[in-house]
Design an enzyme around this catalytic site. Structure first.
Site, PDB file in Angstrom:
ATOM      1  CG  HIS A 127      -1.687   1.255   1.440  1.00 31.23           C
ATOM      2  ND1 HIS A 127      -2.638   1.687   0.541  1.00 31.23           N
ATOM      3  CD2 HIS A 127      -1.676   2.172   2.445  1.00 31.23           C
ATOM      4  CE1 HIS A 127      -3.181   2.809   0.977  1.00 31.23           C
ATOM      5  NE2 HIS A 127      -2.610   3.132   2.123  1.00 31.23           N
TER       6      HIS A 127
ATOM      7  CG  HIS B  30      -0.903   9.864   0.741  1.00 34.53           C
ATOM      8  ND1 HIS B  30      -1.059   9.503   2.056  1.00 34.53           N
ATOM      9  CD2 HIS B  30      -2.048   9.486   0.136  1.00 34.53           C
ATOM     10  CE1 HIS B  30      -2.235   8.939   2.232  1.00 34.53           C
ATOM     11  NE2 HIS B  30      -2.850   8.921   1.083  1.00 34.53           N
TER      12      HIS B  30
END
Length: 799
Positions: free
Chosen positions: A305, A350
């Protein structure tokens, strides 16, 4: 006691120069570049550094902790400093586990090459050592540490200090008697070989001696027949033959005369028990042993992830190092969050956080370089694309040009198959997972409800969670960052029968008193060039299992947050299992895990979810389970699911497993421990009080834990002799975790080491469990000695 490295240390020119020491710049960042003096120690196993050439030095790193050496061109940090520091003079020391890399710049290309060649040589020597050679080296290291004045001899006072460092509390008179017995030269000191004899006396294992004598007629040796009996009766070697026993004698008996006579001495017997053949992990499960010709959806796939992050989810550093580490540990699905970057170059980070940014093309180049270094089986690029049309075109160009023939850009046979291809068919191929244009799709109008039971506090939590989740197909209630009352959310995806696809998500209408954090419309225009690279892994939103079965195809994949996946398992576990027999599922951590913590992957594997994405930068129990699970089958990143998770008519429900399952009872006698380290350096002067905790992870009804009593003041050779009993309904899904802790009555017990493995890979009989650190690094020679017995059915303790 000469070190195994002594020959090279005294003859290899590079190692000789490294022992003299050299100045190099230690580089941590663009603003932190310090001159340090590095020197290889005389033991050949440690490198120390000092601020000045003749200043006080301290340890920098151990050779056993080094994974590899890279040249300066492969360092992100050094590449960013090319105007100040020449790349040819730089190199990077890469460590096992999660320790940060060490970037160094020498004063010349020649000096950099000396260190690179020398370190490569030392790493190769260490990695090629067998168990006995590692033990010898470990002894040599301790001798060096104990010999304070470096005169090659150890006085009794030095031995006493060393025993304390080695976690041994021993009566002084008894220790002195062992010291005198080993001092054959009667010099009042122990030299190399005398220290070895002292160590052997110190580590004499009564429990192994007793076991040896129980099968030996004369107590001195095991004949070929006696050793065969032991292998068959105790070790449960089903196919035990005299040929196997003879092969093991030839492998582990140290004396040539014993090999000629086909007998095993006590030393050879102990060597066998400590070897990979005596390990709890079945050697037959170490290479690729499973059928690799089944469809991809029939396998658990090691998945990462937010792979680009090496820290937390909010302010952590983005680095290609995350991809290197994930791929080298066997990960086969990596995530790439792509956003518009400056100068027309897409960047990876992110989104909507303070994490740093890296170029998409650098990520692709890294994947191309490292994808198949550990495993030949396919790598999946899970693209989360937030880019403009133009930068999507740039993405497609980079993927095509950099990956070349590695990129799967068409179906294998040129036509649409009826099921997903197998890992074997996709060897050394990189697949793109992402959104894809479909000209045949009709205009749909859908109504989606916020999940029931998520009002109030839970609803607020879900809204906050959505702020940090960036899956390409998010769940409807997590699409918008908001805190709202329970109500319907209406979305209208538009599929234009042209060269592009426009998806318009309507922002929910707020009620009075609700707080909307974002009411802007979100538009994503998909570029055909990028869409065309998605072949077998088209991302689609999950609505229901019924909808998926009716409208979706085998080549489509849905992503689930851990929250939703766990809820589905409880509410519709069997439907989830059946869904995963024909379609892939990817599960990702909750957006609330901003510290990059992990969930237990076992809960999702129980439902057959193939890609359970982990924050691989974070050590802990959850990653131990993941690493242990994928240690089997050659560490290739693919593990075949049990047959009841591959059968589309399966009645299996992970929350309510019923027959027919072959339930088993596990009896574990925890016998003893060996050379357990003291890892908590803050408790200076203390000796560990070890206990062993055994945990079972599987279906909910099988999850259990038990532990032994603690042994006071003995980390060197503690003895427990306690038996633990576990009853397991679904052994095919069970994982075992052995944890050694240092008991502390005043605070939390301290972690010492662990080892985790699948139930199906466990060997019965007398076995050693070689402990690993929190980062999964060997703590050799630390181990625990156990006896394993598996019985069919569910038995009581009295059995």
């Amino acid at each position: 006691m000469a070190s195994l490295l002594q020959d090279r240390l005294t003859t290899d020119q590079d190692l000789l120069l490294m022992q003299e020491g050299m100045p190099m710049r230690k580089v941590r960042s663009k603003s932190w570049k310090k001159l340090r003096y590095f020197r290889l120690q005389n033991d050949g196993m440690t490198v120390w550094h000092a601020r000045q050439a003749r200043g006080s030095a301290k340890p920098s790193f151990s050779i056993s902790d080094v994974e590899t050496i890279r040249n300066g061109h492969d360092s992100e940090l050094l590449r960013s400093l090319t105007e100040e520091l020449p790349l040819e003079q730089g190199f990077t020391v890469v460590f096992h586990g999660r320790r940060s890399n060490l970037d160094l710049v020498a004063n010349s290309v020649e000096e950099a090459q000396i260190w690179m060649r020398g370190l490569h040589l030392l790493v190769d020597l260490v990695t090629s050592m067998d168990h006995q050679e590692r033990l010898d080296q470990w002894l040599s290291d301790w001798f060096q540490r104990g010999d304070k004045n470096q005169d090659g001899k150890m006085s009794f006072q030095e031995v006493q200090r060393l025993l304390h460092l080695m976690n041994v509390e021993m009566d002084q008179e008894y220790a002195f008697s062992l010291f005198q017995a080993a001092d054959t030269s009667q010099s009042g000191t122990l030299e190399g070989e005398e220290f070895v004899e002292f160590y052997k006396a110190l580590t004499k294992r009564a429990e192994v001696q007793e076991l040896f004598e129980s099968f030996s007629a004369d107590g001195q040796k095991l004949t070929l027949l006696e050793f065969s009996d032991f292998l068959r009766e105790e070790q449960k070697e089903r196919d035990c033959t005299s040929e196997l026993a003879l092969e093991l004698i030839d492998r582990y008996e140290p004396s040539d005369s014993g090999k000629l006579r086909h007998v095993l001495s006590m030393d050879g017997f102990l060597s066998y028990l400590c070897s990979k053949d005596g390990d709890i992990f079945n050697p037959a499960c170490l290479p690729i042993y499973q059928d690799m010709t089944q469809p991809l959806n029939h396998y658990f796939i090691c998945s990462s992830h937010n792979t680009y992050l090496v820290g937390d989810q909010l302010c952590g550093q983005s680095s290609v190092e995350g991809y290197i580490r994930a791929l080298k540990r066997g990960c086969r699905c990596v995530e790439v969050d792509v956003w518009d970057g400056p100068s027309g170059e897409p960047v990876v980070y992110h989104g909507h956080t303070l994490t740093s940014r890296i170029l998409f093309k650098d990520v692709v180049a890294t994947v191309a370089q490292y994808a198949f270094q550990t495993s030949d089986y396919p790598v999946i690029l899970s693209l989360e694309t937030h880019c403009s049309w133009e930068q999507q075109q740039t993405m497609a160009r980079h993927l095509t040009e950099i990956l070349g023939e590695q990129l799967l850009s068409t179906t294998l046979d040129g036509v649409l198959p009826t099921q997903l291809p197998s890992p074997e068919e996709l060897r050394r191929k990189i697949l793109v997972k992402g959104k894809k244009l479909t000209l045949e799709e009709d205009l749909e109008y859908e109504e989606e409800e916020v999940e029931p039971g998520l009002e109030g506090e839970h609803e607020s939590e879900l809204a906050l969670e959505s702020q940090f989740e960036t899956e390409s197909e998010p769940e409807p209630q997590e699409q918008n960052l908001q805190i709202k009352d329970k109500k319907k959310v209406v979305t209208c995806p538009l599929f234009c029968p042209s060269i592009c696809c426009q998806i318009v998500a309507q922002a929910p209408i707020s009620k009075p008193g609700s707080l909307l954090l974002s009411q802007q419309k979100s538009k994503t225009i998909l570029c055909p060039a990028l869409s065309s690279l998605v072949i077998y892994l088209k991302s689609v939103s999950f609505r229901s299992f019924t909808h998926s079965k009716k409208h979706y195809h085998f080549y489509e994949i849905s992503s689930f947050s851990e929250t939703k996946a766990k809820r589905l398992i409880k509410e519709a576990g069997n439907e989830f299992v059946q869904h995963n027999t024909w379609q892939l599922s990817r599960v990702y951590p909750s957006g609330l895990r901003t510290d990059s913590s992990n969930y237990n992957p076992q809960e999702l594997w129980n439902a057959g979810c193939q890609m359970v994405a982990m924050n691989m930068q974070t050590a802990g129990l959850e990653m131990d389970i993941c690493d242990g699970h994928f240690r089997q089958n050659g560490g290739c990143g693919y593990v075949l699911k049990p047959d009841f998770l591959r059968d589309n008519q399966s009645s299996f429900h992970p929350e309510r497993p019923i027959s027919p399952f072959k339930a088993q009872t596990l009896l574990i006698q925890v016998i003893s421990g060996q050379q357990l380290p003291k890892l908590n350096k803050t408790k200076e002067g203390s000796i560990v009080d070890p206990l062993v905790k055994v945990q079972i992870f599987g279906v909910r009804l099988d999850t259990a834990r038990q532990e032994t009593n603690y042994v006071e003041n003995n980390g060197f050779n503690p003895y427990w002799g306690q038996t633990l009993c576990f009853r397991v309904l679904v052994p095919e899904l069970a994982m075992l975790r052995f944890v050694v802790m240092d008991y502390d009555w005043k605070s939390r017990n301290d972690f010492i080491g662990q080892y985790t493995l699948p139930w199906s890979c466990m060997q019965q009989g007398y076995r050693h469990i070689h402990l690993l650190s929190k980062d999964g690094i060997s703590l050799c020679p630390a181990s625990i000695f156990v006896y394993i017995c598996i019985r069919e059915g569910l038995e009581g303790d009295e059995s």
